[in-house]
Design a protein around this motif. Sequence first.
Motif, mmCIF file in Angstrom:
data_model
loop_
_atom_site.group_PDB
_atom_site.id
_atom_site.type_symbol
_atom_site.label_atom_id
_atom_site.label_comp_id
_atom_site.label_asym_id
_atom_site.label_seq_id
_atom_site.Cartn_x
_atom_site.Cartn_y
_atom_site.Cartn_z
ATOM 1 N N LEU A 13 -104.157 -39.729 47.384
ATOM 2 C CA LEU A 13 -103.403 -40.784 46.709
ATOM 3 C C LEU A 13 -104.010 -41.101 45.349
ATOM 4 N N HIS A 14 -105.326 -41.199 45.314
ATOM 5 C CA HIS A 14 -106.005 -41.521 44.063
ATOM 6 C C HIS A 14 -105.818 -40.397 43.035
ATOM 7 N N GLU A 15 -105.961 -39.163 43.478
ATOM 8 C CA GLU A 15 -105.783 -38.022 42.574
ATOM 9 C C GLU A 15 -104.353 -37.946 42.055
ATOM 10 N N CYS A 16 -103.393 -38.242 42.912
ATOM 11 C CA CYS A 16 -101.988 -38.216 42.503
ATOM 12 C C CYS A 16 -101.710 -39.324 41.491
ATOM 13 N N MET A 17 -102.233 -40.518 41.751
ATOM 14 C CA MET A 17 -102.057 -41.623 40.813
ATOM 15 C C MET A 17 -102.614 -41.247 39.440
ATOM 16 N N GLU A 18 -103.804 -40.664 39.415
ATOM 17 C CA GLU A 18 -104.409 -40.266 38.141
ATOM 18 C C GLU A 18 -103.583 -39.187 37.452
ATOM 19 N N ALA A 19 -103.112 -38.195 38.202
ATOM 20 C CA ALA A 19 -102.298 -37.114 37.624
ATOM 21 C C ALA A 19 -100.996 -37.665 37.057
ATOM 22 N N CYS A 20 -100.366 -38.589 37.785
ATOM 23 C CA CYS A 20 -99.108 -39.179 37.311
ATOM 24 C C CYS A 20 -99.329 -40.024 36.060
ATOM 25 N N HIS A 22 -101.693 -39.600 33.849
ATOM 26 C CA HIS A 22 -101.963 -38.660 32.758
ATOM 27 C C HIS A 22 -100.658 -38.010 32.285
ATOM 28 N N CYS A 23 -99.831 -37.585 33.235
ATOM 29 C CA CYS A 23 -98.562 -36.930 32.905
ATOM 30 C C CYS A 23 -97.653 -37.900 32.138
ATOM 31 N N TYR A 24 -97.588 -39.117 32.611
ATOM 32 C CA TYR A 24 -96.793 -40.161 31.961
ATOM 33 C C TYR A 24 -97.199 -40.311 30.495
ATOM 34 N N ASP A 25 -98.498 -40.441 30.280
ATOM 35 C CA ASP A 25 -99.022 -40.610 28.927
ATOM 36 C C ASP A 25 -98.738 -39.371 28.064
ATOM 37 N N ALA A 26 -98.952 -38.193 28.637
ATOM 38 C CA ALA A 26 -98.731 -36.945 27.896
ATOM 39 C C ALA A 26 -97.241 -36.743 27.594
ATOM 40 N N CYS A 27 -96.362 -37.103 28.535
ATOM 41 C CA CYS A 27 -94.917 -36.972 28.304
ATOM 42 C C CYS A 27 -94.463 -37.830 27.140
ATOM 43 N N LEU A 28 -95.052 -38.995 26.990
ATOM 44 C CA LEU A 28 -94.692 -39.891 25.885
ATOM 45 C C LEU A 28 -95.042 -39.287 24.528
ATOM 46 N N LYS A 29 -95.951 -38.317 24.530
ATOM 47 C CA LYS A 29 -96.380 -37.677 23.288
ATOM 48 C C LYS A 29 -95.645 -36.362 23.017
ATOM 49 N N LEU A 42 -90.343 -41.244 36.946
ATOM 50 C CA LEU A 42 -90.888 -40.906 38.263
ATOM 51 C C LEU A 42 -92.414 -40.916 38.271
ATOM 52 N N ASP A 43 -93.042 -40.536 37.153
ATOM 53 C CA ASP A 43 -94.503 -40.652 37.060
ATOM 54 C C ASP A 43 -94.939 -42.094 37.308
ATOM 55 N N ARG A 44 -94.228 -43.041 36.701
ATOM 56 C CA ARG A 44 -94.580 -44.465 36.873
ATOM 57 C C ARG A 44 -94.373 -44.903 38.320
ATOM 58 N N GLU A 45 -93.227 -44.558 38.887
ATOM 59 C CA GLU A 45 -92.932 -44.927 40.279
ATOM 60 C C GLU A 45 -93.999 -44.368 41.213
ATOM 61 N N CYS A 46 -94.320 -43.116 41.001
ATOM 62 C CA CYS A 46 -95.264 -42.429 41.876
ATOM 63 C C CYS A 46 -96.680 -43.000 41.730
ATOM 64 N N HIS A 89 -99.566 -30.468 31.924
ATOM 65 C CA HIS A 89 -99.746 -31.757 32.605
ATOM 66 C C HIS A 89 -98.686 -31.977 33.674
ATOM 67 N N CYS A 90 -97.482 -31.483 33.435
ATOM 68 C CA CYS A 90 -96.416 -31.613 34.437
ATOM 69 C C CYS A 90 -96.691 -30.725 35.645
ATOM 70 N N GLN A 91 -97.147 -29.506 35.402
ATOM 71 C CA GLN A 91 -97.439 -28.587 36.507
ATOM 72 C C GLN A 91 -98.593 -29.109 37.377
ATOM 73 N N LYS A 92 -99.628 -29.645 36.738
ATOM 74 C CA LYS A 92 -100.755 -30.218 37.492
ATOM 75 C C LYS A 92 -100.321 -31.458 38.263
ATOM 76 N N CYS A 93 -99.455 -32.236 37.667
ATOM 77 C CA CYS A 93 -98.936 -33.435 38.326
ATOM 78 C C CYS A 93 -98.105 -33.044 39.547
ATOM 79 N N ALA A 94 -97.252 -32.049 39.399
ATOM 80 C CA ALA A 94 -96.428 -31.592 40.524
ATOM 81 C C ALA A 94 -97.314 -31.162 41.686
ATOM 82 N N GLU A 95 -98.366 -30.424 41.383
ATOM 83 C CA GLU A 95 -99.291 -29.965 42.419
ATOM 84 C C GLU A 95 -99.923 -31.160 43.152
#
Length: 108
Positions: A13-20, A22-29, A42-46, A89-95
């Motif tokens: 759960l903690h790793e997923c929260m961190e990945a999401c 990170h992905c959220y922040d990277a997607c904004l860029k 979905l990154d935010r929800e997750c 970042h999206c691929q790592k988040c999906a994993e």
Amino acid sequence: MSHEQYQSAIQSLHECMEACNHCYDACLKEEDVSMMAQCIRLDRECADICAYLEQSLVRGTPFAAELAQVCAKICEACGNECKKHDHDHCQKCAEACFKCADACKSIA
């Protein structure tokens, strides 16, 4: 159940929260942010449900199974959206999302 029994899930759960997060922040860029809107949402929800479930398990919630079921559903939705995008970042988040979904299913 004590939170020691959930240690592996808590870690996922903690790793997923961190990945999401990170992905959220990277997607904004990304260049085309509008194309990333569903991924960002979905990154935010997750991230939020993972953080909530992690805290709930640590404090010994009696609703572990119900919350884990919802969390697994959100993790899968986020993972499915993230895997559509070629960004690292999206691929790592999906994993991380799929790993977390499996951990949640073992609780639910």
